[in-house]
Motif scaffolding. Structure first.
Motif, PDB file in Angstrom:
ATOM      1  N   LEU A 145      -0.635   7.188  -9.150  1.00 33.05           N
ATOM      2  CA  LEU A 145      -1.854   7.648  -8.493  1.00 33.05           C
ATOM      3  C   LEU A 145      -3.033   7.799  -9.455  1.00 33.05           C
ATOM      4  O   LEU A 145      -4.091   8.288  -9.067  1.00 33.05           O
ATOM      5  N   ASN A 146      -2.816   7.414 -10.706  1.00 30.93           N
ATOM      6  CA  ASN A 146      -3.858   7.502 -11.725  1.00 30.93           C
ATOM      7  C   ASN A 146      -4.381   8.934 -11.873  1.00 30.93           C
ATOM      8  O   ASN A 146      -5.585   9.165 -11.933  1.00 30.93           O
ATOM      9  N   ASP A 193      -1.301  -0.713   2.568  1.00 32.16           N
ATOM     10  CA  ASP A 193      -0.555  -1.958   2.328  1.00 32.16           C
ATOM     11  C   ASP A 193      -0.007  -2.073   0.905  1.00 32.16           C
ATOM     12  O   ASP A 193      -0.081  -3.141   0.284  1.00 32.16           O
ATOM     13  N   GLY A 194       0.514  -0.966   0.387  1.00 36.79           N
ATOM     14  CA  GLY A 194       1.146  -0.980  -0.926  1.00 36.79           C
ATOM     15  C   GLY A 194       0.190  -0.972  -2.099  1.00 36.79           C
ATOM     16  O   GLY A 194       0.619  -1.071  -3.247  1.00 36.79           O
ATOM     17  N   ARG A 195      -1.101  -0.825  -1.839  1.00 40.22           N
ATOM     18  CA  ARG A 195      -2.103  -0.855  -2.914  1.00 40.22           C
ATOM     19  C   ARG A 195      -2.318   0.545  -3.484  1.00 40.22           C
ATOM     20  O   ARG A 195      -3.053   1.360  -2.931  1.00 40.22           O
ATOM     21  N   ALA A 196      -1.679   0.802  -4.611  1.00 39.17           N
ATOM     22  CA  ALA A 196      -1.788   2.107  -5.266  1.00 39.17           C
ATOM     23  C   ALA A 196      -3.213   2.374  -5.724  1.00 39.17           C
ATOM     24  O   ALA A 196      -3.671   3.520  -5.702  1.00 39.17           O
ATOM     25  N   ASP A 197      -3.939   1.326  -6.118  1.00 34.13           N
ATOM     26  CA  ASP A 197      -5.320   1.511  -6.558  1.00 34.13           C
ATOM     27  C   ASP A 197      -6.203   2.003  -5.415  1.00 34.13           C
ATOM     28  O   ASP A 197      -7.052   2.869  -5.591  1.00 34.13           O
ATOM     29  N   ALA A 198      -5.984   1.448  -4.220  1.00 28.28           N
ATOM     30  CA  ALA A 198      -6.759   1.882  -3.046  1.00 28.28           C
ATOM     31  C   ALA A 198      -6.429   3.327  -2.697  1.00 28.28           C
ATOM     32  O   ALA A 198      -7.326   4.113  -2.367  1.00 28.28           O
ATOM     33  N   LEU A 199      -5.164   3.687  -2.794  1.00 28.98           N
ATOM     34  CA  LEU A 199      -4.753   5.070  -2.516  1.00 28.98           C
ATOM     35  C   LEU A 199      -5.360   6.023  -3.543  1.00 28.98           C
ATOM     36  O   LEU A 199      -5.879   7.086  -3.181  1.00 28.98           O
ATOM     37  N   ALA A 200      -5.318   5.648  -4.806  1.00 26.02           N
ATOM     38  CA  ALA A 200      -5.886   6.495  -5.864  1.00 26.02           C
ATOM     39  C   ALA A 200      -7.385   6.699  -5.646  1.00 26.02           C
ATOM     40  O   ALA A 200      -7.902   7.807  -5.825  1.00 26.02           O
TER      41      ALA A 200
END
Length: 150
Positions: free
Chosen positions: A52-53, A102-109
């Motif tokens: 999650l950075n 959709d599995g994009r951790a960067d978008a979630l972070a």
């Protein structure tokens, strides 16, 4: 033979072979209670923070402990019950968020840091210092999942 080649390549380049990325798993309420009583391994906190950075300061705020205490947990190998529960709630939120994005951790972070009108112009990350904040952030993810933006 492939393992030998991979090992010798890592020796030449100085890089370790890439490991499987950490994927948070959703846990039920009773699973969270049981796991938090036993104490979650501190390595899971590191993996989730990396995914999650999150900085150590941000992770400590979410777990409601001082940064020094978080370092002590790392040395001990396990978190206490309260921090474990919060980490497992964060893991559930991350699992839901990865599904929604959709599995994009960067978008979630990025989403975690973005002030949202639904949260009174606060970011989800700002609310994760309370148990109710986890629920509110998860509710927003559910709205995104189902296309309800009002």
């Amino acid at each position: 033979m492939a393992a030998t080649t991979q090992h010798s390549n890592s020796r030449r380049t100085g890089k370790q072979p890439e490991s499987t990325p950490y994927t948070p798993k959703w846990a039920s309420g009773f699973s969270i209670i049981e796991a938090s009583r036993q104490g979650v391994q501190s390595r899971q906190a590191d993996q989730l923070a990396q995914l999650l950075n999150l900085s150590y300061k941000e992770l400590a705020a979410i777990l409601q402990v001082a940064e020094r205490t978080l370092h002590r947990f790392r040395n001990d190998g396990r978190l206490d019950a309260q921090s474990s529960e919060r980490l497992l709630l964060l893991s559930n939120l991350a699992a839901h968020g990865l599904m929604v994005f959709d599995g994009r951790a960067d978008a979630l972070a990025n989403w975690l840091r973005y002030p949202l009108k639904e949260l009174k112009d606060q970011s989800p990350l700002q609310l994760l210092s309370t148990i109710s904040g986890f629920s509110l952030a998860d509710d927003v993810l559910t709205r995104i999942e189902y296309g309800v933006y009002v």
